[in-house]
Scaffold this motif. Sequence first.
Motif, PDB file in Angstrom:
ATOM      1  N   ALA A 102     -52.720 -11.915   6.681  1.00 33.44           N
ATOM      2  CA  ALA A 102     -52.001 -12.719   7.569  1.00 33.44           C
ATOM      3  C   ALA A 102     -52.163 -14.118   7.525  1.00 33.44           C
ATOM      4  O   ALA A 102     -51.040 -15.027   7.353  1.00 33.44           O
ATOM      5  N   ARG A 103     -53.393 -14.827   7.025  1.00 36.73           N
ATOM      6  CA  ARG A 103     -53.856 -16.114   6.918  1.00 36.73           C
ATOM      7  C   ARG A 103     -52.930 -16.759   5.649  1.00 36.73           C
ATOM      8  O   ARG A 103     -52.362 -17.594   5.379  1.00 36.73           O
ATOM      9  N   THR A 104     -53.034 -15.737   4.601  1.00 42.67           N
ATOM     10  CA  THR A 104     -52.493 -16.050   3.103  1.00 42.67           C
ATOM     11  C   THR A 104     -50.808 -16.237   3.432  1.00 42.67           C
ATOM     12  O   THR A 104     -50.330 -17.133   2.897  1.00 42.67           O
ATOM     13  N   ARG A 105     -50.356 -15.270   4.147  1.00 43.79           N
ATOM     14  CA  ARG A 105     -48.913 -15.615   4.292  1.00 43.79           C
ATOM     15  C   ARG A 105     -48.539 -16.406   5.268  1.00 43.79           C
ATOM     16  O   ARG A 105     -47.445 -17.058   4.820  1.00 43.79           O
ATOM     17  N   THR A 106     -49.257 -16.923   6.208  1.00 43.66           N
ATOM     18  CA  THR A 106     -49.107 -18.198   6.888  1.00 43.66           C
ATOM     19  C   THR A 106     -48.970 -19.284   6.135  1.00 43.66           C
ATOM     20  O   THR A 106     -48.150 -20.423   6.114  1.00 43.66           O
ATOM     21  N   ASN A 186     -32.267 -24.200  -2.364  1.00 47.78           N
ATOM     22  CA  ASN A 186     -31.786 -24.418  -0.993  1.00 47.78           C
ATOM     23  C   ASN A 186     -30.895 -25.661  -0.844  1.00 47.78           C
ATOM     24  O   ASN A 186     -30.427 -25.752   0.346  1.00 47.78           O
ATOM     25  N   LEU A 187     -30.860 -26.392  -1.775  1.00 46.73           N
ATOM     26  CA  LEU A 187     -30.005 -27.610  -1.631  1.00 46.73           C
ATOM     27  C   LEU A 187     -28.531 -27.345  -1.653  1.00 46.73           C
ATOM     28  O   LEU A 187     -27.802 -28.069  -0.909  1.00 46.73           O
ATOM     29  N   LEU A 188     -28.224 -26.452  -2.224  1.00 43.47           N
ATOM     30  CA  LEU A 188     -26.735 -26.036  -2.271  1.00 43.47           C
ATOM     31  C   LEU A 188     -26.314 -25.010  -1.177  1.00 43.47           C
ATOM     32  O   LEU A 188     -25.168 -24.984  -0.593  1.00 43.47           O
ATOM     33  N   THR A 189     -27.235 -23.668  -1.078  1.00 50.10           N
ATOM     34  CA  THR A 189     -26.792 -22.777  -0.252  1.00 50.10           C
ATOM     35  C   THR A 189     -28.034 -22.525   0.524  1.00 50.10           C
ATOM     36  O   THR A 189     -29.283 -22.902   0.368  1.00 50.10           O
ATOM     37  N   ASP A 190     -27.707 -21.918   1.812  1.00 55.28           N
ATOM     38  CA  ASP A 190     -29.072 -21.751   2.689  1.00 55.28           C
ATOM     39  C   ASP A 190     -29.559 -20.436   2.087  1.00 55.28           C
ATOM     40  O   ASP A 190     -28.994 -19.265   2.077  1.00 55.28           O
ATOM     41  N   ASP A 191     -30.736 -20.587   1.688  1.00 57.46           N
ATOM     42  CA  ASP A 191     -31.421 -19.697   0.803  1.00 57.46           C
ATOM     43  C   ASP A 191     -32.685 -18.838   1.701  1.00 57.46           C
ATOM     44  O   ASP A 191     -33.425 -18.408   1.122  1.00 57.46           O
ATOM     45  N   THR A 192     -32.408 -18.859   2.919  1.00 61.09           N
ATOM     46  CA  THR A 192     -33.484 -18.529   4.033  1.00 61.09           C
ATOM     47  C   THR A 192     -33.946 -17.107   3.673  1.00 61.09           C
ATOM     48  O   THR A 192     -35.098 -16.739   3.536  1.00 61.09           O
ATOM     49  N   ALA A 193     -32.993 -16.068   3.710  1.00 66.07           N
ATOM     50  CA  ALA A 193     -33.272 -14.695   3.739  1.00 66.07           C
ATOM     51  C   ALA A 193     -33.964 -14.310   2.361  1.00 66.07           C
ATOM     52  O   ALA A 193     -35.190 -13.801   2.266  1.00 66.07           O
ATOM     53  N   ARG A 194     -33.543 -14.735   1.477  1.00 66.60           N
ATOM     54  CA  ARG A 194     -34.102 -14.508   0.013  1.00 66.60           C
ATOM     55  C   ARG A 194     -35.547 -15.308  -0.071  1.00 66.60           C
ATOM     56  O   ARG A 194     -36.343 -14.684  -0.757  1.00 66.60           O
ATOM     57  N   ARG A 195     -35.573 -16.249   0.449  1.00 70.18           N
ATOM     58  CA  ARG A 195     -36.831 -17.199   0.225  1.00 70.18           C
ATOM     59  C   ARG A 195     -37.935 -16.328   1.058  1.00 70.18           C
ATOM     60  O   ARG A 195     -39.142 -16.278   0.836  1.00 70.18           O
ATOM     61  N   HIS A 196     -37.443 -15.775   2.163  1.00 69.28           N
ATOM     62  CA  HIS A 196     -38.517 -15.139   3.188  1.00 69.28           C
ATOM     63  C   HIS A 196     -38.997 -13.833   2.171  1.00 69.28           C
ATOM     64  O   HIS A 196     -40.290 -13.727   2.335  1.00 69.28           O
ATOM     65  N   ARG A 197     -38.375 -13.306   1.381  1.00 64.95           N
ATOM     66  CA  ARG A 197     -38.832 -12.001   0.706  1.00 64.95           C
ATOM     67  C   ARG A 197     -39.752 -12.488  -0.495  1.00 64.95           C
ATOM     68  O   ARG A 197     -40.655 -12.030  -0.755  1.00 64.95           O
ATOM     69  N   ILE A 198     -39.369 -13.767  -0.929  1.00 66.05           N
ATOM     70  CA  ILE A 198     -40.158 -14.311  -2.098  1.00 66.05           C
ATOM     71  C   ILE A 198     -41.506 -14.633  -1.517  1.00 66.05           C
ATOM     72  O   ILE A 198     -42.585 -14.226  -2.173  1.00 66.05           O
ATOM     73  N   VAL A 199     -41.395 -15.180  -0.432  1.00 62.58           N
ATOM     74  CA  VAL A 199     -42.784 -15.585   0.487  1.00 62.58           C
ATOM     75  C   VAL A 199     -43.577 -14.425   0.796  1.00 62.58           C
ATOM     76  O   VAL A 199     -45.091 -14.775   0.228  1.00 62.58           O
ATOM     77  N   GLU A 200     -43.218 -13.388   1.206  1.00 61.15           N
ATOM     78  CA  GLU A 200     -44.021 -12.168   1.475  1.00 61.15           C
ATOM     79  C   GLU A 200     -44.567 -11.801   0.015  1.00 61.15           C
ATOM     80  O   GLU A 200     -45.911 -11.241  -0.015  1.00 61.15           O
ATOM     81  N   GLN A 201     -43.714 -11.786  -0.986  1.00 60.50           N
ATOM     82  CA  GLN A 201     -44.230 -11.159  -2.321  1.00 60.50           C
ATOM     83  C   GLN A 201     -45.172 -12.039  -2.957  1.00 60.50           C
ATOM     84  O   GLN A 201     -46.365 -11.524  -3.300  1.00 60.50           O
ATOM     85  N   TRP A 202     -45.116 -13.249  -2.857  1.00 63.65           N
ATOM     86  CA  TRP A 202     -46.021 -14.240  -3.518  1.00 63.65           C
ATOM     87  C   TRP A 202     -47.272 -14.309  -2.678  1.00 63.65           C
ATOM     88  O   TRP A 202     -48.233 -14.402  -3.332  1.00 63.65           O
ATOM     89  N   ALA A 203     -47.203 -14.114  -1.395  1.00 65.31           N
ATOM     90  CA  ALA A 203     -48.540 -14.140  -0.537  1.00 65.31           C
ATOM     91  C   ALA A 203     -49.298 -12.927  -1.073  1.00 65.31           C
ATOM     92  O   ALA A 203     -50.393 -13.045  -0.910  1.00 65.31           O
ATOM     93  N   SER A 204     -48.655 -11.833  -1.270  1.00 64.39           N
ATOM     94  CA  SER A 204     -49.242 -10.930  -1.673  1.00 64.39           C
ATOM     95  C   SER A 204     -50.161 -10.929  -2.931  1.00 64.39           C
ATOM     96  O   SER A 204     -51.158 -10.364  -3.146  1.00 64.39           O
ATOM     97  N   ILE A 205     -49.406 -11.231  -3.992  1.00 63.89           N
ATOM     98  CA  ILE A 205     -49.843 -11.681  -5.109  1.00 63.89           C
ATOM     99  C   ILE A 205     -50.880 -12.426  -5.063  1.00 63.89           C
ATOM    100  O   ILE A 205     -52.275 -12.376  -5.654  1.00 63.89           O
ATOM    101  N   LEU A 206     -50.846 -13.781  -4.293  1.00 64.81           N
ATOM    102  CA  LEU A 206     -51.968 -14.693  -4.129  1.00 64.81           C
ATOM    103  C   LEU A 206     -53.124 -14.179  -3.515  1.00 64.81           C
ATOM    104  O   LEU A 206     -54.185 -14.335  -3.735  1.00 64.81           O
ATOM    105  N   ASP A 207     -52.832 -13.279  -2.529  1.00 64.20           N
ATOM    106  CA  ASP A 207     -54.026 -12.888  -1.764  1.00 64.20           C
ATOM    107  C   ASP A 207     -54.715 -11.738  -2.597  1.00 64.20           C
ATOM    108  O   ASP A 207     -56.117 -11.597  -2.559  1.00 64.20           O
ATOM    109  N   GLY A 208     -54.083 -11.251  -3.566  1.00 66.25           N
ATOM    110  CA  GLY A 208     -54.824 -10.390  -4.501  1.00 66.25           C
ATOM    111  C   GLY A 208     -55.732 -11.237  -5.404  1.00 66.25           C
ATOM    112  O   GLY A 208     -56.788 -10.568  -5.701  1.00 66.25           O
TER     113      GLY A 208
END
Length: 214
Positions: A102-106, A186-208
């Motif tokens: 949870a800390r890493t994800r935040t 995100n400059l050209l289009t609203d990339d929020t949904a895809r960005r949230h999924r990437i954040v979740e995945q990267w947080a998992s990798i980084l936490d590991g």
Amino acid sequence: MSPTVPPVRGGGRTATSPKQDRSRATRQRLLSAAVDCLAEHGWAGSTVAVVAERAGVSRGAAQHHFPTREDLFTAAVEHVAEKRSDALRALARDLPPAGTIARTRTIVAELVDLYTGPLFRAALQLWVAASNEPQLGDRVTDLEARVGRETHRMAVRLLGADEARPGVRETVQGLLDLGRGLGLANLLTDDTARRHRIVEQWASILDGVLNREE
């Protein structure tokens, strides 16, 4: 010869005159207006006159604080970068427990957010302008190097990362590089949904990587 009168102090800070307060407020309005203009209109559309009008001050007052256009915009981006660092320091006081996903994800989400707001847009416009404006090149390069080092230090501190361990430094830097890439997307289009999924995945990798057993 009259003795030197020491500055009046109250509440642990040096007293300031109304004129100094007004000057400081004018400078802050100009800096904020410059970042907004740069993010919205780019370098070509962000003249000193446009910024002064947005800040509600005269062009002469703007040039009193910032003699050149380059002075104004590099100071503006640096000013907001400092506020960004303040926000990251404040984040450290309200994080989930150390060693938790949870800390890493935040932390990952907050760092990525740095690259999807108006500061990143403004900074990007400065980068583009610096590639074509020799008078901007050196100061923007120096500014970005300092901001990059500070952001990396803050990320390491927040994550409690031990950079002496193999791969940790590169993984933290990879997070910051990822943030820049997501900001560009995100400059050209609203990339929020895809960005949230990437954040979740990267947080998992980084936490590991951070909590990997030796």
